[in-house]
Design a protein around this motif. Structure first.
Motif, PDB file in Angstrom:
ATOM      1  N   MET A 155      -5.652   4.702  11.049  1.00  0.00           N
ATOM      2  CA  MET A 155      -4.550   5.605  10.704  1.00  0.00           C
ATOM      3  C   MET A 155      -3.813   5.060   9.474  1.00  0.00           C
ATOM      4  O   MET A 155      -2.683   4.571   9.573  1.00  0.00           O
ATOM      5  CB  MET A 155      -3.603   5.741  11.903  1.00  0.00           C
ATOM      6  CG  MET A 155      -4.249   6.449  13.088  1.00  0.00           C
ATOM      7  SD  MET A 155      -3.168   6.553  14.536  1.00  0.00           S
ATOM      8  CE  MET A 155      -3.275   4.871  15.150  1.00  0.00           C
ATOM      9  N   PRO A 156      -4.462   5.102   8.307  1.00  0.00           N
ATOM     10  CA  PRO A 156      -3.887   4.469   7.103  1.00  0.00           C
ATOM     11  C   PRO A 156      -2.601   5.109   6.615  1.00  0.00           C
ATOM     12  O   PRO A 156      -1.898   4.516   5.791  1.00  0.00           O
ATOM     13  CB  PRO A 156      -5.003   4.612   6.068  1.00  0.00           C
ATOM     14  CG  PRO A 156      -5.830   5.761   6.552  1.00  0.00           C
ATOM     15  CD  PRO A 156      -5.767   5.708   8.046  1.00  0.00           C
ATOM     16  N   HIS A 157      -2.271   6.305   7.104  1.00  0.00           N
ATOM     17  CA  HIS A 157      -1.035   6.942   6.631  1.00  0.00           C
ATOM     18  C   HIS A 157       0.203   6.151   7.027  1.00  0.00           C
ATOM     19  O   HIS A 157       1.268   6.324   6.431  1.00  0.00           O
ATOM     20  CB  HIS A 157      -0.932   8.375   7.171  1.00  0.00           C
ATOM     21  CG  HIS A 157      -0.880   8.453   8.676  1.00  0.00           C
ATOM     22  ND1 HIS A 157      -2.027   8.477   9.454  1.00  0.00           N
ATOM     23  CD2 HIS A 157       0.179   8.499   9.532  1.00  0.00           C
ATOM     24  CE1 HIS A 157      -1.671   8.552  10.738  1.00  0.00           C
ATOM     25  NE2 HIS A 157      -0.347   8.562  10.804  1.00  0.00           N
ATOM     26  N   THR A 196       0.470   4.107   3.788  1.00  0.00           N
ATOM     27  CA  THR A 196       0.642   4.875   2.545  1.00  0.00           C
ATOM     28  C   THR A 196       1.941   5.664   2.519  1.00  0.00           C
ATOM     29  O   THR A 196       2.393   6.076   1.447  1.00  0.00           O
ATOM     30  CB  THR A 196      -0.541   5.833   2.354  1.00  0.00           C
ATOM     31  OG1 THR A 196      -0.642   6.708   3.498  1.00  0.00           O
ATOM     32  CG2 THR A 196      -1.842   5.062   2.201  1.00  0.00           C
ATOM     33  N   SER A 197       2.555   5.893   3.693  1.00  0.00           N
ATOM     34  CA  SER A 197       3.812   6.644   3.724  1.00  0.00           C
ATOM     35  C   SER A 197       5.018   5.788   3.368  1.00  0.00           C
ATOM     36  O   SER A 197       6.135   6.301   3.254  1.00  0.00           O
ATOM     37  CB  SER A 197       4.022   7.257   5.117  1.00  0.00           C
ATOM     38  OG  SER A 197       4.083   6.244   6.108  1.00  0.00           O
ATOM     39  N   VAL A 216      -6.546   1.486   1.644  1.00  0.00           N
ATOM     40  CA  VAL A 216      -5.863   0.885   2.797  1.00  0.00           C
ATOM     41  C   VAL A 216      -6.863   0.594   3.903  1.00  0.00           C
ATOM     42  O   VAL A 216      -6.859  -0.488   4.511  1.00  0.00           O
ATOM     43  CB  VAL A 216      -4.758   1.836   3.311  1.00  0.00           C
ATOM     44  CG1 VAL A 216      -4.145   1.289   4.590  1.00  0.00           C
ATOM     45  CG2 VAL A 216      -3.682   2.015   2.244  1.00  0.00           C
ATOM     46  N   ARG A 217      -7.746   1.568   4.150  1.00  0.00           N
ATOM     47  CA  ARG A 217      -8.730   1.388   5.223  1.00  0.00           C
ATOM     48  C   ARG A 217      -9.629   0.190   4.943  1.00  0.00           C
ATOM     49  O   ARG A 217      -9.875  -0.650   5.821  1.00  0.00           O
ATOM     50  CB  ARG A 217      -9.548   2.664   5.379  1.00  0.00           C
ATOM     51  CG  ARG A 217     -10.550   2.617   6.536  1.00  0.00           C
ATOM     52  CD  ARG A 217     -11.255   3.944   6.719  1.00  0.00           C
ATOM     53  NE  ARG A 217     -10.329   4.952   7.252  1.00  0.00           N
ATOM     54  CZ  ARG A 217      -9.895   5.987   6.559  1.00  0.00           C
ATOM     55  NH1 ARG A 217     -10.279   6.161   5.307  1.00  0.00           N
ATOM     56  NH2 ARG A 217      -9.073   6.867   7.110  1.00  0.00           N
ATOM     57  N   HIS A 244       0.813  -1.214   0.000  1.00  0.00           N
ATOM     58  CA  HIS A 244       0.000   0.000   0.000  1.00  0.00           C
ATOM     59  C   HIS A 244       0.848   1.265   0.000  1.00  0.00           C
ATOM     60  O   HIS A 244       0.317   2.362   0.159  1.00  0.00           O
ATOM     61  CB  HIS A 244      -0.929   0.013   1.214  1.00  0.00           C
ATOM     62  CG  HIS A 244      -2.004  -1.019   1.160  1.00  0.00           C
ATOM     63  ND1 HIS A 244      -3.028  -0.989   0.242  1.00  0.00           N
ATOM     64  CD2 HIS A 244      -2.214  -2.141   1.912  1.00  0.00           C
ATOM     65  CE1 HIS A 244      -3.829  -2.039   0.431  1.00  0.00           C
ATOM     66  NE2 HIS A 244      -3.359  -2.746   1.428  1.00  0.00           N
ATOM     67  N   GLU A 270      -3.844   4.934  -1.969  1.00  0.00           N
ATOM     68  CA  GLU A 270      -4.921   5.774  -1.456  1.00  0.00           C
ATOM     69  C   GLU A 270      -5.338   5.289  -0.079  1.00  0.00           C
ATOM     70  O   GLU A 270      -5.472   4.089   0.165  1.00  0.00           O
ATOM     71  CB  GLU A 270      -6.106   5.727  -2.413  1.00  0.00           C
ATOM     72  CG  GLU A 270      -5.796   6.254  -3.802  1.00  0.00           C
ATOM     73  CD  GLU A 270      -7.011   6.181  -4.708  1.00  0.00           C
ATOM     74  OE1 GLU A 270      -8.128   5.986  -4.181  1.00  0.00           O
ATOM     75  OE2 GLU A 270      -6.838   6.317  -5.925  1.00  0.00           O
ATOM     76  N   GLN A 271      -5.616   6.232   0.814  1.00  0.00           N
ATOM     77  CA  GLN A 271      -5.928   5.882   2.196  1.00  0.00           C
ATOM     78  C   GLN A 271      -7.246   5.121   2.307  1.00  0.00           C
ATOM     79  O   GLN A 271      -7.385   4.238   3.154  1.00  0.00           O
ATOM     80  CB  GLN A 271      -5.963   7.142   3.058  1.00  0.00           C
ATOM     81  CG  GLN A 271      -4.599   7.793   3.239  1.00  0.00           C
ATOM     82  CD  GLN A 271      -4.584   8.819   4.357  1.00  0.00           C
ATOM     83  OE1 GLN A 271      -5.573   8.986   5.071  1.00  0.00           O
ATOM     84  NE2 GLN A 271      -3.452   9.489   4.524  1.00  0.00           N
ATOM     85  N   CYS A 272      -8.214   5.430   1.449  1.00  0.00           N
ATOM     86  CA  CYS A 272      -9.497   4.729   1.539  1.00  0.00           C
ATOM     87  C   CYS A 272      -9.342   3.249   1.187  1.00  0.00           C
ATOM     88  O   CYS A 272      -9.986   2.376   1.793  1.00  0.00           O
ATOM     89  CB  CYS A 272     -10.534   5.384   0.642  1.00  0.00           C
ATOM     90  SG  CYS A 272     -10.148   5.299  -1.134  1.00  0.00           S
TER      91      CYS A 272
END
Length: 502
Positions: free
Chosen positions: A282-284, A287-288, A142-143, A134, A138-140
């Motif tokens: 906290m999906p960041h 994604t980070s 990942v969530r 991931h 996109e965070q959505c």
């Protein structure tokens, strides 16, 4: 006397009282005949030996261990003198019942700790790949991915709870991780691991059926199906482990009613799913990470090898349950399936032939396992100076002033193997365990064993690892934590060896 009659009384109405009798003369007792008094506040349980007693052996003078189970209570007492002398002796409860709220909290903590236990480490490859895939996404997405994985974990625990309730209602003994004693279940896991490893090497794709994919909106559902399967797979591999706090929670659940079992197993699922829920919130964190690239191919191949190694370990466990020859046939079939999948990738036009050969291999596996199950399971081999587990001898050894260290293990319990390698195999611990005055006993629970299961129930445990120390200073036993340390073992031995003063 040709039968033993035990009367039990209770302030609350009795549910379904049962009696377990153990002895040191290799006498086996059948199920008791239960006569319930009006009002169900007392009952008489009559149990008789399955066969004629050996010459010179009498029930009146035989040392016995009696365990009465009634719903969520277990009562036990060792009788080492003639039974007549104990006719009016009270039976003390083996373990007090926890409040439900405390048991739920322990289940949440134990479920979370399962993520770090050796049994779950093989599936860590799927977790790692799920996170790094991931990177830059996109965070959505990942969530959704991690919420679906958490749902897979929770769903699997609810299925386990339903199966546990159903088996118990049918009168079967249940315990944590007991499915690993079944060769068919292990073969299913070997197949699953083989195909997951092949997927890591891009030899096999895990997708939703086309008819289902066509009826679902959005392009991401095939990946979500894999995320759900990852959660379920992690749960399957976690079941042979007993983490700290988990043993107490499982003991509470399996000694309680159906509703409590459902609540505790749901709490276990929530605890194990907690890391996924945190990343979903906290999906960041995902994604980070760096964007996926060619480097991920090497990561996938390395993680695929880890899954393949896990399949080899399960085949080794199967060798202890069926036979080394049958396990070798399974190994050859798994290697052939892997080779056929690789051939299919190189020559996709021959996929029908490859599919037919794989189906034939699976049929051969079924025939091999059926033939092995028809034969007797190999006898457990106790090595390294350990004596075979014999509960009836513990009281006699303690009466002679000896200390008894009991280790209940199994080939499929990686936590047990970690305890043995990193604690029990230490030179200072072996000097304490294998010297005059200490009797080291080891019980092998790789295959079903009713006596070991009854012994665990006496101490409110339904899974392994289980270690306890008995001695003049602790005739009732000191139960050690699931994860052993050298300090905890030495401290328990010191306490058990000290005879009480006065």
């Amino acid at each position: 006397a040709d039968a033993l009659t035990v009367t039990v009384a209770s302030r609350a109405p009795l549910q379904a009282p049962d009696l377990f009798v153990e002895d040191n003369a290799n006498v086996f007792f059948g199920a008791p005949q239960v006569t319930m008094a009006p009002g169900r506040h007392s009952a008489s349980l009559r149990v008789a030996p399955d066969a004629a007693l050996p010459q010179g052996v009498s029930l009146v003078s035989m040392p016995l261990t009696l365990t009465i189970v009634n719903g969520d209570h277990a009562l036990g007492q060792k009788i080492v003198a003639p039974i007549a002398a104990h006719a009016a002796a009270p039976i003390a409860p083996a373990r007090a019942k926890l409040p439900l709220g405390i048991a739920v909290l322990l289940a949440l903590i134990g479920g979370f700790i399962l993520n770090m236990m050796p049994c779950v480490l093989p599936v860590l490859s799927l977790k790692i790949l799920g996170v790094i895939s991931h990177g830059g996404g996109e965070q959505c997405i990942v969530r959704h991915s991690f919420l679906v994985t958490a749902a897979g974990i929770l769903f699997s625990y609810l299925v386990l709870a339903g199966a546990t309730i159903g088996l118990r209602e049918l009168g079967h003994a249940v315990g944590w991780g007991m499915q690993f004693q079944q060769p068919l279940f292990l073969l299913f896991l070997v197949l699953l691991l083989t195909f997951f490893a092949a997927n890591m090497w891009d030899l096999f794709a895990i997708r939703l059926p086309q008819w289902l994919a066509d009826n679902l909106a959005g392009p991401y559902h095939p990946k979500l199906a894999g995320d759900f399967a990852t959660g379920a797979f992690a749960t399957l591999l976690a079941t042979p482990c007993t983490a700290p706090f988990l043993g107490t929670a499982i003991g509470f659940a399996l000694a309680s009613g159906p509703l409590d079992i459902l609540v505790i197993f749901a709490a276990l699922g929530c605890g194990m799913a907690l890391p996924y829920l945190v990343i979903a919130l906290m999906p960041h964190f995902a994604t980070s990470l760096p964007h996926p690239g060619a480097w991920m191919v090497y990561v996938r191949h390395a993680l695929g090898l880890a899954l393949g190694a896990t399949a080899l370990w399960l085949i080794w466990v199967l060798a202890a349950q069926i036979s080394a020859r049958s396990a070798f046939v399974i190994l050859v079939c798994m290697a052939a399936i892997w080779g056929l999948l690789a051939l299919r990738r190189r020559h996709p036009e021959n996929y029908r032939l490859a599919f037919g050969i794989v189906a034939f291999m699976l049929l051969a596996l079924g025939v091999t396992l059926s033939a092995s199950l028809a034969a007797h399971a190999p006898a457990a081999v106790i090595e390294g100076g350990w004596q075979p587990f014999d509960e009836s001898a513990i009281a006699d050894d303690v009466a002679r002033g000896q200390t008894v260290f009991v280790d209940v293990t199994a080939d499929w319990c990686l936590t047990c193997k970690a305890n043995e390698k990193f604690v029990l195999a230490r030179a200072d611990i072996r000097r304490r365990l294998f010297h005059a005055g200490v009797v080291p006993m080891q019980g092998d629970w790789t295959n079903p064993n009713a006596k070991i299961a009854a012994f665990l129930r006496e101490y409110g445990r339904y899974g392994i690892p289980f270690n306890a120390v008995f001695g003049p200073g602790a005739p009732q036993g000191i139960v050690l934590p699931e994860l052993l340390t050298s300090d905890s073992v030495i401290e328990a031995l010191d306490k058990a060896e000290k005879a009480p003063q006065g």
